[in-house]
Design an enzyme around this catalytic site. Structure first.
Site, short mmCIF file in Angstrom:
data_model
loop_
_atom_site.label_atom_id
_atom_site.label_comp_id
_atom_site.label_asym_id
_atom_site.label_seq_id
_atom_site.Cartn_x
_atom_site.Cartn_y
_atom_site.Cartn_z
N GLU A 89 0.89 -1.16 0.00
CA GLU A 89 0.00 0.00 0.00
C GLU A 89 0.93 1.21 0.00
O GLU A 89 1.53 1.53 1.02
CB GLU A 89 -0.90 -0.09 1.24
CG GLU A 89 -2.16 0.70 1.11
CD GLU A 89 -2.04 2.04 1.78
OE1 GLU A 89 -1.64 3.00 1.07
OE2 GLU A 89 -2.33 2.13 2.99
N CYS A 114 -1.98 8.80 2.75
CA CYS A 114 -1.68 8.56 1.33
C CYS A 114 -2.92 8.72 0.47
O CYS A 114 -2.81 8.66 -0.76
CB CYS A 114 -0.97 7.24 1.10
SG CYS A 114 -1.41 5.95 2.18
C1 SIN Z 1 -2.90 5.70 4.79
O1 SIN Z 1 -2.72 6.88 4.62
O2 SIN Z 1 -1.94 4.91 4.71
C2 SIN Z 1 -4.23 5.08 5.12
C3 SIN Z 1 -5.35 6.02 5.07
C4 SIN Z 1 -6.69 5.38 5.32
O3 SIN Z 1 -6.80 4.21 5.67
O4 SIN Z 1 -7.68 6.08 5.14
#
Ligand code: SIN
Length: 477
Positions: free
Chosen positions: A249, A283
């Site tokens: 991810e 992210c």
């Molecule tokens: C992340 O920024 O890695 C995860 C964000 C989310 O689960 O909404």
């Protein structure tokens, strides 16, 4: 409420300086919160040996037994919500109300996968011969390793560990060095709930030493990583030698497209939710906001007015909306992107500089007149900077939105069903939010395409990432 140090004393955490330990600091004021042991590669290998046996015993429990234990873990997370939120805010900096939200989010994955583990169904296939029965069963992949980020210190652990444990895997987690306390707090609660010690383990130390130990190990059959595309691609490469299953991810560069016919208030709220959640450090945060010319000035004005009302401060204070950024280099990155954009003609409507609170506090910033020549058009911002681009037509904005190596989240705001259908299908992203800036929940498959990663987390698909299929052919003649 118990003091967070008393709570954490059940894990291997020190509160005085200690050899071979590193300090965890509060980003809001630099205070040292605790000292964490650095685990080396040899120790990792011993831990993995213990996990191999424990995993088999865990997998031998029936689904209902695993489900019940995980539901107890969920209950303990919920009961300790306030303590966990406080620990998170102290080490990560996010506003306490966001930290509480993250604990709920983290708990939701444990509950969801405790429920899903009762539905790991296989298949019966139609045989070619009358004398045969063909079955497909799902089996746990074995010992898994996770490398998790500092921006969501609890939920990124449960989003990975819960599906792994639910289907009978064991999970070792290397948590982010900036936020290990939240990870140990989850481990303490897991043990209290009855999850065996060698089935769910948190380790810390040198990130590349531990990650290499995971990648090289034959015992680790799966690695799951959340973090930068650069590191993710190295993990992918290094895991190739031992042919591991991989979930990645990675980075994003989310476009938000606001059409002239959007509900202006919804669009403003959505941009704020997506851009400024966790002070811009997610992210899935808006990285480029494209606004159609007819609504451009009105949106900029309303957005500035609303963001101005939000309060910067120490996350632990109840009325804080924006905590500090995680560290100095996060601040420098935002400064560099702002400088580049201003040099290329952007205009600063709000913020643009460090906060008078000092340290790593940075003012939420809105720039308009953004163009594709500016660095943030290609790079992930990961901070509280909102660049606004102007566009005229739908095909042009789709091309601009897709003009990035990333493909994680994207957002559109429009009241027109044809536009919703056309644009959401054309966007080269793993996730599309329509008239909302908040799309994450345990029911939905979270993940990206292109350089944003592989695999899906959460949802009914998330558990498959930790299982492998076995085909059984029974000849009954
Ligand atoms: C992340 O920024 O890695 C995860 C964000 C989310 O689960 O909404």
């Amino acid at each position: 409420m118990e003091n967070f140090r008393d709570f954490l004393k059940h894990a291997d955490i020190k509160f005085k300086e200690c050899k071979n330990h590193f300090a965890v600091k509060n980003p809001a004021n630099g205070e040292i919160l605790a000292f964490i042991k650095k685990t080396n590669a040899n120790e990792i290998s011993q831990i993995l040996t213990g996990m191999q046996k424990a995993q088999k015993e865990w997998a031998n429990l029936n689904a209902l037994q695993r489900s019940d234990i995980m539901l107890k873990w969920h209950e303990k997370i919920v009961q300790n919500r306030e303590m966990l939120a406080e620990i998170m805010t102290l080490e990560q900096g996010k506003a306490i109300k966001e930290a509480r939200g993250e604990i709920d989010y983290a708990a939701s994955f444990v509950r969801w996968f405790a429920e899903e583990c009762r539905r790991i169904d296989g298949d019966i296939l139609t045989p070619l011969k009358q004398t045969q029965k063909l079955f497909v069963i799902n089996q746990p992949i074995g010992v898994c390793a996770a490398i998790t980020p500092w921006n969501f210190p609890s939920s990124m652990i449960t989003r990975k560990a819960a599906p792994a444990l639910a289907c009978g895997c064991a999970m070792i987690v290397k948590s982010a060095s900036a936020t290990p306390l939240s990870a140990y707090a989850l481990q303490i609660l897991a043990q209290k709930a009855g999850i065996p010690n060698d089935v769910f383990i948190i380790v810390n130390g040198d990130a590349s030493e531990i990650s290499d130990a995971f990648c090289k190990s034959d015992t680790v059959r799966k690695i799951t990583f959340t973090g930068s595309t650069e590191v993710g691609s190295k993990i992918y490469e290094k895991s190739a030698k031992t042919i591991k299953k991989i979930s990645l991810e990675l980075g994003g560069n989310a476009p938000v497209i606001v059409f002239d016919d959007a509900n202006l208030q919804k669009a403003v709220d959505g941009v704020i939710a997506s851009k400024f959640r966790n002070s811009g450090q997610t992210c899935v945060c808006a990285n480029r906001v494209y606004v159609q010319s007819g609504i451009y000035d009105a949106l900029c004005e309303k957005l500035v007015k609303k963001v101005k009302e939000m309060k910067i401060g120490e996350g632990i204070k109840e009325d804080t909306d924006f905590g500090p950024l995680i560290n100095e280099s996060a601040v420098e990155k935002v400064e560099e992107l702002i400088k580049d954009a201003l040099n290329k003609g952007a205009k600063c409507l709000l913020g643009g500089k460090r906060s008078t609170l000092g340290g790593t506090f940075f003012e939420p910033t809105i720039l308009n007149g953004a163009t594709s020549k500016m660095k943030f058009a290609k790079e992930e911002i990961f901070g509280p900077l909102c660049p606004i681009f102007k566009f005229e037509n739908i095909d042009d904005v789709i091309n601009q939105a897709n003009d990035t190596k990333y493909g994680l989240a994207s957002y559109i705001f429009t009241e027109n069903l044809n536009t919703i259908t056309k644009v959401s299908e054309a966007l080269e992203y793993g996730m599309v939010g329509v008239n909302t800036g908040l799309i994450s929940n345990e029911v939905a498959p979270f993940g990206g395409v292109k350089m944003s990663g592989l695999g899906r987390e959460g949802s009914k698909y998330g558990i498959a990432e930790y299982m492998q299929k076995k085909y059984i052919c029974v000849d009954i003649k």
